[in-house]
Design an enzyme around this catalytic site. Structure first.
Site, PDB file in Angstrom:
ATOM      1  N   HIS A   1      14.060  72.669  -6.360  1.00 43.49           N
ATOM      2  CA  HIS A   1      14.752  73.920  -6.699  1.00 43.49           C
ATOM      3  C   HIS A   1      14.311  74.375  -8.077  1.00 43.49           C
ATOM      4  CE1 HIS A   1      17.980  76.837  -7.265  1.00 43.49           C
ATOM      5  NE2 HIS A   1      18.072  76.813  -5.958  1.00 43.49           N
TER       6      HIS A   1
ATOM      7  N   ASP B   1      19.471  73.725   1.765  1.00 39.65           N
ATOM      8  CA  ASP B   1      18.857  73.932   3.078  1.00 39.65           C
ATOM      9  C   ASP B   1      18.506  72.631   3.789  1.00 39.65           C
ATOM     10  OD1 ASP B   1      18.909  76.717   2.967  1.00 39.65           O
ATOM     11  OD2 ASP B   1      17.167  76.739   1.660  1.00 39.65           O
TER      12      ASP B   1
HETATM   13  N1  CMC Z   1       7.694  69.083  -1.904  1.00 37.32           N
HETATM   14  C1  CMC Z   1       6.679  68.571  -2.641  1.00 37.32           C
HETATM   15  N2  CMC Z   1       6.408  68.947  -3.918  1.00 37.32           N
HETATM   16  C2  CMC Z   1       7.196  69.894  -4.454  1.00 37.32           C
HETATM   17  C3  CMC Z   1       8.265  70.465  -3.766  1.00 37.32           C
HETATM   18  C4  CMC Z   1       8.510  70.028  -2.428  1.00 37.32           C
HETATM   19  N3  CMC Z   1       9.509  70.552  -1.711  1.00 37.32           N
HETATM   20  N4  CMC Z   1       8.865  71.375  -4.525  1.00 37.32           N
HETATM   21  C5  CMC Z   1       8.205  71.373  -5.700  1.00 37.32           C
HETATM   22  N5  CMC Z   1       7.191  70.476  -5.656  1.00 37.32           N
HETATM   23  C6  CMC Z   1       6.272  70.153  -6.744  1.00 37.32           C
HETATM   24  C7  CMC Z   1       5.223  71.239  -6.900  1.00 37.32           C
HETATM   25  O1  CMC Z   1       4.052  70.952  -6.155  1.00 37.32           O
HETATM   26  C8  CMC Z   1       4.966  71.212  -8.395  1.00 37.32           C
HETATM   27  O2  CMC Z   1       4.081  70.133  -8.670  1.00 37.32           O
HETATM   28  P1  CMC Z   1       3.024  70.254  -9.895  1.00 37.32           P
HETATM   29  O3  CMC Z   1       3.852  70.368 -11.137  1.00 37.32           O
HETATM   30  O4  CMC Z   1       2.265  68.973  -9.803  1.00 37.32           O
HETATM   31  O5  CMC Z   1       2.202  71.465  -9.617  1.00 37.32           O
HETATM   32  C9  CMC Z   1       6.330  70.868  -8.993  1.00 37.32           C
HETATM   33  O6  CMC Z   1       7.019  70.160  -7.964  1.00 37.32           O
HETATM   34  C10 CMC Z   1       7.154  72.073  -9.409  1.00 37.32           C
HETATM   35  O7  CMC Z   1       7.195  72.972  -8.301  1.00 37.32           O
HETATM   36  P2  CMC Z   1       7.122  74.551  -8.439  1.00 37.32           P
HETATM   37  O8  CMC Z   1       6.678  75.146  -7.139  1.00 37.32           O
HETATM   38  O9  CMC Z   1       6.354  74.918  -9.664  1.00 37.32           O
HETATM   39  O10 CMC Z   1       8.654  74.878  -8.708  1.00 37.32           O
HETATM   40  P3  CMC Z   1       9.380  76.259  -8.476  1.00 37.32           P
HETATM   41  O11 CMC Z   1      10.591  76.231  -9.301  1.00 37.32           O
HETATM   42  O12 CMC Z   1       8.447  77.399  -8.646  1.00 37.32           O
HETATM   43  O13 CMC Z   1       9.764  76.215  -6.894  1.00 37.32           O
HETATM   44  C11 CMC Z   1      10.916  75.854  -4.883  1.00 37.32           C
HETATM   45  C12 CMC Z   1      11.008  75.891  -6.411  1.00 37.32           C
HETATM   46  C13 CMC Z   1      12.322  75.781  -4.282  1.00 37.32           C
HETATM   47  C14 CMC Z   1      10.261  77.142  -4.361  1.00 37.32           C
HETATM   48  C15 CMC Z   1      10.092  74.609  -4.453  1.00 37.32           C
HETATM   49  O14 CMC Z   1      10.726  73.426  -4.863  1.00 37.32           O
HETATM   50  C16 CMC Z   1       9.828  74.570  -2.943  1.00 37.32           C
HETATM   51  O15 CMC Z   1       8.883  75.193  -2.460  1.00 37.32           O
HETATM   52  N6  CMC Z   1      10.703  73.845  -2.157  1.00 37.32           N
HETATM   53  C17 CMC Z   1      10.591  73.839  -0.710  1.00 37.32           C
HETATM   54  C18 CMC Z   1      11.230  75.097  -0.142  1.00 37.32           C
HETATM   55  C19 CMC Z   1      12.749  75.055  -0.219  1.00 37.32           C
HETATM   56  O16 CMC Z   1      13.395  74.070   0.131  1.00 37.32           O
HETATM   57  N7  CMC Z   1      13.339  76.196  -0.638  1.00 37.32           N
HETATM   58  C20 CMC Z   1      14.792  76.371  -0.683  1.00 37.32           C
HETATM   59  C21 CMC Z   1      15.312  76.528  -2.089  1.00 37.32           C
HETATM   60  S1  CMC Z   1      17.109  76.359  -2.158  1.00 37.32           S
HETATM   61  C22 CMC Z   1      17.734  77.663  -1.237  1.00 37.32           C
HETATM   62  C23 CMC Z   1      17.391  78.992  -1.761  1.00 37.32           C
HETATM   63  O17 CMC Z   1      17.619  79.262  -2.955  1.00 37.32           O
HETATM   64  O18 CMC Z   1      16.934  79.822  -0.991  1.00 37.32           O
END
Ligand code: CMC
Length: 425
Positions: free
Chosen positions: A303, A360
């Site tokens: 998140h 989720d």
């Molecule tokens: N699985 C594997 N690695 C992950 C994941 C995951 N679910 N989420 C983040 N990472 C890694 C990502 O690869 C990155 O690694 P690095 O620093 O080595 O590049 C690091 O963690 C930080 O991730 P980010 O994408 O820069 O973080 P963000 O804040 O931009 O993204 C997020 C947050 C929710 C989009 C992301 O965690 C994700 O894609 N999660 C899966 C989708 C999900 O479950 N979304 C629902 C969010 S909660 C409900 C809502 O608000 O809608």
């Protein structure tokens, strides 16, 4: 609130502002006029786009408060109608206020009859979110008497209409996909009971609302009601900042919510758990999630704000057990989810990056047990989030500091050059 503190940048001092709780913010509104510079913050990771008194998240501690009340207490003791009142009005209602609010919402559950013809224009296999985007946007073509955003009364009527009609719209999207007749709302039922009946009932026989399922779904709605300045809420605010009508703004929010990184993750998470199938395959998927060359991510994990267990996921996990017990069902996918969580939380990759289950991760397991197909999951999220969207939209319109949203950019394209006629290129 402006503090006496300032942050010095060059020869200029920028005021530091404090909220009631949470990090301070630097007021950079004069930065460009004083320095000729913009700030650069893709994804708004360090940017507060507005003031808000609705919802507070402490991502490090795993805290979520609506108008100051912890989400766990609301999920346990309140109802979705009461939380909706709280978000819209700022305080918990008295018994009389809650009855009146519930009555108002109940009296707005029907849709203009002509809207049914919209549904018939869609393919039967249309995704419910595609239908929701279209039908909610189309409400502005039907409810002209609540589109004047400068009239607080019209704003409130539009808000009530949106909250009230969303279950009808979502249930009709489901009914259309399975080829069953639409059911009109039954105003003798609760908000959530009515939605269950419109979704799973048929005109040929009475539908009995299971009170445990009704309570579980109501709790799921509470957990999704609002979540600060997330992508879809920011979309609603940005759309609304131009003066667009509320129905168009909420349709924009629904479109944003649909993405798998946001509300679409509940559908993606259950699909992922089903694909994993058995606990012995979990290590394979964890390895893929950690592989930089594989775009796969663990859906329902991670998140932007929570760097701790999402408090909504805690309630969700408890609710799975309650629903399974009540319905006397089980689903091997729940065991996969529990073991996946356990393995990920003990894996250095997820520990270092502070990736925890989010709302989720478990919601799909419950919704599936209740009988919803995966394609309906995000539509249910949209239904519940509508109250947050309209509350945030109302707050924005009433804010004297509100301006049209208009980010700047760091331009990296060609500098000015002369046009060459096509024959000379
Ligand atoms: N699985 C594997 N690695 C992950 C994941 C995951 N679910 N989420 C983040 N990472 C890694 C990502 O690869 C990155 O690694 P690095 O620093 O080595 O590049 C690091 O963690 C930080 O991730 P980010 O994408 O820069 O973080 P963000 O804040 O931009 O993204 C997020 C947050 C929710 C989009 C992301 O965690 C994700 O894609 N999660 C899966 C989708 C999900 O479950 N979304 C629902 C969010 S909660 C409900 C809502 O608000 O809608």
């Amino acid at each position: 609130m402006a503090d006496t503190n300032t942050l010095k940048f060059g020869n200029h001092d920028y005021p530091v502002m404090s909220g009631s709780v949470g990090p301070q913010v630097v007021d950079i509104r004069k930065l460009y006029s004083e320095t000729g510079m913009f700030t650069y913050d893709p994804g708004f990771t360090s940017t507060a786009s507005c003031e808000s008194a609705l919802t507070y998240i402490d991502g490090d501690e795993g805290v979520l408060l609506h108008r100051g009340y912890p989400i766990g207490q609301l999920a346990e003791q309140s109802s979705f109608m009461e939380v909706s009142y709280l978000l819209l009005n700022g305080e918990l209602p008295s018994k009389g206020e809650l009855d009146e609010f519930t009555h108002t919402i109940t009296r707005h559950t029907m849709l203009h009859e002509q809207l049914a013809t919209f549904y018939r224009g869609f393919r039967r296999d249309a995704h419910p979110m595609a239908i929701m985007c279209g039908v909610v946007g189309a409400l502005s073509a039907f409810y002209h008497d609540s589109t004047d955003i400068n009239d607080p009364r019209q704003r409130m009527i539009a808000s009530h209409r949106l909250i009230a009609k969303m279950p009808t719209i979502a249930a009709m999207a489901y009914k259309y996909s399975v080829g069953q007749p639409f059911l009109y709302p039954d105003n003798s039922l609760s908000y959530t009971g009515n939605f269950l009946r419109m979704t799973f009932g048929v005109p040929a026989e009475p539908y009995h609302v299971n009170p445990i399922v009704e309570r579980a779904l109501d709790r799921i709605f509470i957990l999704h009601a609002d979540h600060e300045q997330n992508a879809s809420t920011s979309t609603v605010r940005l759309a609304g900042s131009s003066g667009a009508n509320p129905f168009a703004c909420i349709a924009a929010g629904i479109a944003c919510l649909w993405g798998p990184a946001h509300g679409g993750a509940n559908e993606a998470a259950l699909n992922m758990l089903r694909e994993i199938g058995t606990p012995d395959r979990i290590p394979e998927f964890i390895a893929r999630a950690k592989d930089k060359n594989d775009p796969f991510r663990l859906m329902g994990f991670g998140h932007r704000v929570y760097k701790n267990y999402d408090p909504r996921a805690t309630v969700m996990q408890q609710t799975v057990r309650e629903v399974f017990d009540a319905l006397k069902v089980s689903d091997p996918v729940f065991e996969v989810a529990l073991q996946l969580e356990h393995m990920a939380l003990n894996d250095p990759y997820f520990v270092e990056k502070k990736l925890f289950p989010n709302v989720d991760f478990y919601s799909g397991v419950i919704l599936s047990a209740i009988g919803f197909p995966t394609t309906m999951f995000t539509a249910l999220f949209a239904l519940a989030r509508t109250v947050g969207w309209v509350a945030q939209w109302n707050e924005m319109i009433s804010d004297p500091a509100q301006k049209i949203g208009r980010p700047r950019q760091l331009y990296t394209g060609p500098t000015q050059r002369d046009y060459t006629p096509i024959g000379q290129r």
